[in-house]
Design a protein around this motif. Structure first.
Motif, PDB file in Angstrom:
ATOM      1  N   ALA A  34       0.847  -1.199   0.000  1.00 57.11           N
ATOM      2  CA  ALA A  34       0.000   0.000   0.000  1.00 57.11           C
ATOM      3  C   ALA A  34       0.879   1.244   0.000  1.00 57.11           C
ATOM      4  N   ARG A  35       0.524   2.226  -0.800  1.00 54.60           N
ATOM      5  CA  ARG A  35       1.330   3.452  -0.863  1.00 54.60           C
ATOM      6  C   ARG A  35       0.820   4.535   0.071  1.00 54.60           C
ATOM      7  N   VAL A  36      -0.479   4.468   0.445  1.00 52.33           N
ATOM      8  CA  VAL A  36      -1.057   5.447   1.364  1.00 52.33           C
ATOM      9  C   VAL A  36      -1.996   4.720   2.319  1.00 52.33           C
ATOM     10  N   VAL A  37      -1.753   4.876   3.607  1.00 55.34           N
ATOM     11  CA  VAL A  37      -2.653   4.349   4.629  1.00 55.34           C
ATOM     12  C   VAL A  37      -3.031   5.516   5.523  1.00 55.34           C
ATOM     13  N   THR A  38      -4.330   5.758   5.677  1.00 55.61           N
ATOM     14  CA  THR A  38      -4.799   6.867   6.504  1.00 55.61           C
ATOM     15  C   THR A  38      -5.582   6.321   7.691  1.00 55.61           C
ATOM     16  N   LEU A  39      -5.170   6.749   8.881  1.00 54.78           N
ATOM     17  CA  LEU A  39      -5.882   6.385  10.099  1.00 54.78           C
ATOM     18  C   LEU A  39      -6.866   7.511  10.405  1.00 54.78           C
ATOM     19  N   PHE A 134      -0.704  16.829  -2.035  1.00 50.94           N
ATOM     20  CA  PHE A 134       0.730  16.550  -1.853  1.00 50.94           C
ATOM     21  C   PHE A 134       1.013  15.067  -2.061  1.00 50.94           C
ATOM     22  N   ILE A 135       0.194  14.206  -1.454  1.00 54.73           N
ATOM     23  CA  ILE A 135       0.424  12.763  -1.574  1.00 54.73           C
ATOM     24  C   ILE A 135       0.234  12.306  -3.020  1.00 54.73           C
ATOM     25  N   GLN A 139       2.952  10.321  -5.340  1.00 54.27           N
ATOM     26  CA  GLN A 139       2.681   9.060  -6.031  1.00 54.27           C
ATOM     27  C   GLN A 139       3.032   9.151  -7.509  1.00 54.27           C
ATOM     28  N   ALA A 140       2.802  10.320  -8.094  1.00 48.33           N
ATOM     29  CA  ALA A 140       3.085  10.476  -9.526  1.00 48.33           C
ATOM     30  C   ALA A 140       4.571  10.689  -9.796  1.00 48.33           C
ATOM     31  N   THR A 141       5.288  11.227  -8.822  1.00 51.64           N
ATOM     32  CA  THR A 141       6.680  11.625  -9.063  1.00 51.64           C
ATOM     33  C   THR A 141       7.690  10.586  -8.618  1.00 51.64           C
ATOM     34  N   CYS A 158      -7.097  10.153  -1.561  1.00 45.19           N
ATOM     35  CA  CYS A 158      -6.040   9.835  -2.529  1.00 45.19           C
ATOM     36  C   CYS A 158      -6.386   8.550  -3.282  1.00 45.19           C
ATOM     37  N   VAL A 159      -5.899   8.464  -4.499  1.00 44.41           N
ATOM     38  CA  VAL A 159      -6.053   7.225  -5.268  1.00 44.41           C
ATOM     39  C   VAL A 159      -5.280   6.114  -4.562  1.00 44.41           C
TER      40      VAL A 159
END
Length: 822
Positions: A34-39, A134-135, A139-141, A158-159
């Motif tokens: 996973a690239r983004v995990v939000t709590l 920002f996130i 992810q794109a960069t 975020c995607v």
């Protein structure tokens, strides 16, 4: 020595109850790609604690993972993208000495081959849109090289975002048995026990009522448990009066705002009740102090709180006592990171405190005390840094940067306070703080903002002239020669006007006496570094710098003297081909003065200047040894500015030695030809590594004429020795970090040495490390509390286990050992 802790993980939570399954699931997401995990979850539910536990576990599981913690609470709700980028850049310690956007520094840092970063963005609820953008850009960069763990009261949108909702801890209902391990009740019991109040069976019944009343919120539980130091459980229960008829905002406005934005998820009633109960039990002094603490940005220490929050009714000692009681009540957090006690408010508490400040009869009084305190502190730092306290002063100032910036920002909003704001910017520049922190462009901008905000004082105002000269000096260090020239001309014109016409209040202005040496210092540095129209350098610049040094010394400004003499020494090293003895003597005397003062960072730069003088005018071999010895000092200081230049100076020195040895073997043939080829090969790799380091921290050579000329001369020598292979080898060197480049020409570790070192018992490892620093047996024995005879017995054992025969081999491997010891 204190370290820069921006971006470092806070202390690991000492208590995590009822979260094992959720923590395991979060770690599974992070390790599963996973690239983004939000709590997500309501305020006080423990999102930050869970994120911190997760980050520490990831660091233990993956030792090579870079983990950086970003406190987003410092951002306003209307933060622009560049403000978000700057906070993240600082947490990454992605040093930038130029003027490129913070985003470029971030991506440069994250793109380093082989590096994977876990970026923890804590408290994003007030900047949901900005954090999400920002996130998405990350992810794109830099896909595949960064993972984000965020905490927010709502998803970031975020995607590919994995959202984990953090719920309150399960608590017993009235009909439930208390013999079951209810997490909320167990947490209360553990907190109570930590306060020296183990719960009896009867008290567990009351505790169960309390955790029910706060809906199982961990923060509310911690606040209630802290009250046990002053109240009984029955008293806490009896104070829990909930008036549902009164609107939340009427009772405590601001508690459900973070950074000024009313969030869609309000602070839960349970947390508000616990906070209200604790606040209502404070005495008048504690309430006033807690409200006043909201003025601090990033934190405070006790002496600072005592000075700023005291007034006609509260003494500094009263404030300190109140802060300690607030810590006991879990309303103020104590942080011992770095070995120093520092403090900060919970974010929700700080928002409430800021509301109270704004509602007071004179909301500016506290802010003015804050501003003037930090002006005085900055001045103290600027006048005392040339001493053995230099590094601790710079680190303390770094920790206080949030307060310095908040003070300057407030001062610039009020015309009558703008001079205070500008004075802070001037003193931080005199401290060379922006160089040490890797924030040159921010320092230059603060100075120029202050100059603009004080335009009503006139062109010839002493403080404005000094500020412009310092902004010009920073621009010069950035390689921005055109801007430096523009500011230089403005400073000289203003100085002339001041001399001819005077300025209102100049006689009483504390900066009046500093104008001439400040302008002279920058003028000399400019003339030393920037060639004239005929592409030649003004050798009189060294005399100008020495005159500035004398003027600073007459004022008692040791820091100004030191900087003037440093640039005089650098100028002599670069330009005194016809008077080599003077260059060596000047830099040697300056180095001796720095060593006598004990200013560690100044010593590093004095050594750099002396090494260049030795390399070009006396003994390159001695220069090489001096550079190698200085590497450890700069590394221990975590000095990206110094190590960048050390990497280049090493290339310059070794190129001179290579040229000398090639002169001994003309034509590139004979017995010494092959070693020279290998030496040129290694040197080209060092060139590439130094260039990569300079690119990473965004240092320009183009506007620094003598430095550029020295680099070009070294490149010519290396190209002549290596031929057509040079570009390939330099490219290979760009993949090295600067520490690897510094190992050039130091005896390399024997095969298997690293494995043998790691297998060495701790007591032998410590003895071997001190021996590598060339300590005597007696000195080692004193340090480790053993007799020198015991050291004589143990050291040969260590050498044997390391595969070495002589103590000298340890000394030769000191850099390798220091790197392994990290």
């Amino acid at each position: 020595m204190a370290r820069d802790l921006s971006g470092a993980l806070p202390a690991e939570p000492d208590l995590l109850i009822g979260r094992d399954d959720l923590a395991h699931r979060i770690i599974g997401h992070l390790r599963g790609g996973a690239r983004v995990v939000t709590l997500t979850g309501s305020a006080g539910v423990g999102k930050t604690t869970l994120a911190l536990h997760t980050a520490w576990q990831m660091r233990r599981d993956l030792p090579k993972l870079v983990v950086r913690w970003v406190r987003m609470t410092s951002l306003p709700s209307d933060a622009e993208a560049e403000q978000v980028d700057r906070v993240v850049r600082d947490a990454l310690n992605a040093t930038d000495y130029g003027d490129r956007p913070p985003w470029d520094a971030i991506t440069e840092y994250l793109r380093v081959p082989g590096r994977h970063t876990l970026l923890v963005l804590d408290n994003c609820e007030h900047i949901v849109v900005q954090a999400g953008e920002f996130i998405a850009a990350l992810q794109a960069t830099v896909p595949g090289q960064v993972t984000v763990l965020a905490t927010s009261r709502e998803p970031l949108g975020c995607v590919g975002e994995h959202v984990e909702y953090v719920r309150p801890l399960p608590y017993p209902r009235e009909e439930d048995s208390l013999d079951e391990p209810w997490p909320a009740l167990e947490m209360f019991a553990a907190r109570a026990d930590a306060f020296g109040h183990p719960l009896s069976a009867a008290e567990r019944v009351i505790a169960a009522e309390l955790v029910r009343s706060v809906d199982g919120l961990p923060l509310a539980i911690a606040i209630d448990a802290a009250r046990l130091r002053y109240e009984s459980l029955a008293e806490i229960r009896n104070s829990r009066l909930i008036d549902s008829r009164r609107p939340v905002r009427d009772r405590y406005p601001g508690l459900d705002d973070v950074g000024g934005r009313v969030n869609s998820v309000l602070v839960p009633a349970g947390l508000r009740q616990s906070y209200t109960g604790s606040y209502d039990r404070l005495d008048a002094a504690e309430k006033r102090v807690m409200d006043s603490l909201g003025v601090f940005s990033g934190g405070f220490d006790l002496p600072t709180a005592g000075q700023i929050c005291s007034d006609g009714e509260l003494s500094p000692d009263d404030v300190v006592r109140a802060v300690k009681r607030l810590v006991d009540r879990s309303l103020v957090l104590a942080d011992t990171s770095g070995g120093v006690h520092r403090y900060r408010l919970l974010q929700s508490v700080r928002m409430f405190a800021l509301e109270k400040i704004n509602d007071s009869g004179d909301p500016g009084a506290l802010r003015r005390r804050h501003l003037r305190y930090f002006r005085k502190l900055a001045a103290q730092y600027a006048t005392t840094w040339f001493s053995a306290k230099e590094v601790s002063i710079l680190e303390d100032a770094r920790w206080q940067l949030g307060n310095f910036e908040a003070a300057m920002a407030y001062g610039l909003t009020e015309p009558e306070l703008a001079t205070d704001a500008l004075a802070i910017a001037v003193h931080l520049a005199q401290l060379r703080a922006w160089h040490y922190w890797g924030k040159l462009d921010e320092g230059r901008k603060w100075l120029l903002k202050g100059v603009e905000a004080t335009a009503q004082l006139g062109v010839a105002h002493p403080m404005r002239i000094v500020a412009q000269s310092l902004a010009a000096w920073i621009a010069l260090c950035q390689g921005r020669a055109d801007e430096a020239r523009r500011l230089r001309d403005a400073c000289i014109d203003a100085q002339r006007q001041l001399s001819e016409q005077g300025a209102d209040g100049a006689g009483d202005d504390p900066f009046a006496a500093a104008v001439n040496p400040a302008v002279r210092y920058f003028d000399g540095a400019f003339r030393m570094l920037v060639p004239g129209v005929d592409d030649t350098y003004d050798l009189g610049a060294i005399d100008v710098l020495e005159q500035a040094a004398a003027e600073f010394a007459a004022l008692g400004d040791r820091g100004g003297w030191a900087m003037s003499m440093l640039f005089a020494g650098l100028g002599a090293a670069f330009h005194f081909a016809d008077d080599p003895a003077r260059a060596v003597a000047l830099t040697s005397e300056y180095l001796a003065a720095c060593e006598a003062a004990g200013a560690q960072w100044a010593i590093v730069w004095a050594r750099i200047a002396h090494a260049m003088a030795l390399a070009w005018h006396a003994d390159p071999k001695q220069a090489e040894a001096l550079v190698h010895d200085t590497v450890l000092m700069a590394r221990d200081l975590d000095d990206a500015w110094g190590t960048t230049w050390l990497a280049h100076v090493l290339v310059w020195v070794l190129a001179i030695l290579l040229e000398q040895r090639r002169g001994d073997h003309p034509g590139g043939t004979g017995q010494g030809a092959q070693p020279l080829k290998r030496e040129a090969f290694e040197l080209a790799r060092a060139w590439g590594a130094a260039e990569a380091q300079r690119t990473r921290v965004n240092v320009r050579l183009e506007g620094l004429g003598p430095f550029l000329r020295a680099q070009q001369r070294a490149e010519v020598i290396i190209r002549a020795a290596l031929g057509s292979d040079v570009e390939r080898v330099v490219a290979d060197g760009r993949e090295l970090d600067h520490r690897q480049a510094m190992l050039l020409r130091i005896p390399q570790e024997p095969a298997g040495f690293a494995v043998r070192w790691q297998g060495l018992p701790p007591d032998l490892k410590r003895i071997a490390r001190l021996a590598a620093l060339d300590w005597t047996n007696k000195e080692i024995g004193t340090e480790v509390h053993l007799s020198h005879r015991t050291i004589e017995h143990k050291l040969p054992i260590a050498l044997h286990k390391l595969g070495l025969r002589h103590r000298k081999e340890l000394v030769n491997l000191r850099l390798v050992i220091e790197a392994l010891a990290d």
